[in-house]
Design an enzyme around this catalytic site. Structure first.
Site, PDB file in Angstrom:
ATOM      1  N   HIS A  59      38.981  48.096  46.086  1.00 57.38           N
ATOM      2  CA  HIS A  59      39.434  48.781  44.738  1.00 57.38           C
ATOM      3  C   HIS A  59      39.378  47.635  43.672  1.00 57.38           C
ATOM      4  CE1 HIS A  59      41.808  52.135  47.111  1.00 57.38           C
ATOM      5  NE2 HIS A  59      40.334  52.349  47.047  1.00 57.38           N
TER       6      HIS A  59
ATOM      7  N   CYS B 121      32.861  43.717  30.952  1.00 58.17           N
ATOM      8  CA  CYS B 121      32.409  44.205  29.759  1.00 58.17           C
ATOM      9  C   CYS B 121      32.241  45.921  29.834  1.00 58.17           C
ATOM     10  CB  CYS B 121      31.435  43.392  29.289  1.00 58.17           C
ATOM     11  SG  CYS B 121      31.098  43.977  27.599  1.00 58.17           S
TER      12      CYS B 121
ATOM     13  N   CYS C 294      30.925  39.428  23.437  1.00 55.48           N
ATOM     14  CA  CYS C 294      29.716  40.411  22.777  1.00 55.48           C
ATOM     15  C   CYS C 294      30.670  41.266  21.792  1.00 55.48           C
ATOM     16  CB  CYS C 294      28.950  41.012  23.706  1.00 55.48           C
ATOM     17  SG  CYS C 294      29.863  42.523  24.249  1.00 55.48           S
TER      18      CYS C 294
ATOM     19  N   PRO D 139      56.442  51.133  58.293  1.00 56.76           N
ATOM     20  CA  PRO D 139      57.530  51.566  58.532  1.00 56.76           C
ATOM     21  C   PRO D 139      57.538  53.116  58.747  1.00 56.76           C
ATOM     22  CG  PRO D 139      57.602  50.856  56.576  1.00 56.76           C
ATOM     23  CD  PRO D 139      56.346  50.577  57.125  1.00 56.76           C
TER      24      PRO D 139
ATOM     25  N   ALA E 127      55.776  44.775  57.843  1.00 58.61           N
ATOM     26  CA  ALA E 127      54.675  43.870  57.963  1.00 58.61           C
ATOM     27  C   ALA E 127      55.094  42.599  58.125  1.00 58.61           C
ATOM     28  CB  ALA E 127      53.707  43.999  56.977  1.00 58.61           C
TER      29      ALA E 127
END
Ligand code: NAD
Ligand code: ZN
Length: 253
Positions: free
Chosen positions: A119, A127, A155, A221, A238
């Site tokens: 992701h 840009c 730019c 969990p 974890a």
């Protein structure tokens, strides 16, 4: 030590090839809020709008103000024992890959090397002008707070966070590399850590590796969309469980 934890630990000690699929829960103990569940960021509908191409086009300054806040929050977070245990595991397993949905880069901060970002990253920008070369690659942009909102490319066009928004297509290259990793020789174990596994591709990778011979271990969990398929479920945090199954030097037990 718990018998099931011991079993996973023995398995990992022998493993030649391991895939880790990580989600927001692995960063929870670093103080990063998860996206769903109690107190989850995406429970708020306005935020789902904001993290979409339409929401950004509507009001880039609003979107960037939110991302600036999230970047400030993440800048104060450090890797936790779960991230560090994966660094130790990578040192011991010859063929190793983390496929993460997290955009926080805490795996890198801990020292992990083989990582695919499904992701994107909140610390990178692109840009928005198709004609600009910086629209094709990502640039590391760690400034906290942002010098201007919304930030602009050299730019003149708007920059956007290099994260995958709702309704967007996933980046092809990381997906191909994850798929190739799974198909090129059997994975011994898949560790699905801190993810609700709500995205179909996450479930598909875990199940494909399992079908090709991997033991599917879930560390969470709470039950998730993957729990019914897991060969082993380690129910807990974890930061407690990963150091135990890896046998990290940092593990006091
Ligand atoms: P999610 O928020 O949907 O689910 C979090 C999961 O973590 C839950 O199953 C929860 O039970 C579990 N969890 C909570 N605390 C835990 C702990 N201490 N140890 C282990 N598990 C714990 O997260 P997801 O499945 O990653 O959702 C995917 C989306 O969330 C992606 O779009 C991803 O990019 C995004 N996200 C990223 C971050 C980040 O970069 N840190 C944070 C939030 C969300
Ligand atoms: Zn540009």
């Amino acid at each position: 030590m718990d018998r099931v934890v011991q079993r996973v630990r023995e398995r990992l000690a022998q493993a030649r090839k391991v895939l880790v699929i990580s989600g927001a829960g692995i960063s929870a103990e670093s103080g990063v809020p998860t996206f769903r569940g109690a107190g989850g960021v995406w429970n708020n509908k306005d935020l789902m709008r904001l993290a979409s191409p339409e929401g950004f086009a509507e009001d880039p300054a609003r979107a960037w103000t939110w991302y600036d806040g999230r970047r400030r929050q993440l800048a104060g977070c450090v890797p936790n024992p779960a991230h560090r245990a994966l660094v130790d595991l990578e040192r011991c397993v010859p063929d190793f890959l983390i496929a993460t949905q997290n955009v926080d880069q805490l795996h890198e901060a801990a020292g992990s090397r083989a990582i695919e970002h499904v992701h994107g990253s909140i610390w990178n920008v692109r840009c928005t002008a198709a004609r600009c070369p910086r629209s094709r690659g990502e640039t590391y942009y760690p400034a906290v707070p942002l010098p201007e909102i919304p930030p602009r490319c050299a730019c003149g066009a708007l920059l956007r966070p290099a994260v995958v928004w709702f309704g967007e297509i996933l980046p092809a290259e990381p997906l191909e590399r994850i798929d190739r990793f799974i198909r090129s020789g059997a994975v011994d174990s898949v560790l699905a850590v801190g993810t609700m596994a709500v995205f179909p591709y996450i479930v598909a990778w875990a199940l494909l590796a399992q079908r090709l011979g991997a033991c599917l271990v879930e560390i969470n969990p709470e039950p998730t969309d993957l729990s019914h398929a897991a060969d082993i479920r380690l129910i807990g945090k974890a930061g407690d469980l990963l150091p135990q199954v890896v046998g990290s030097a940092a593990d006091p037990r």
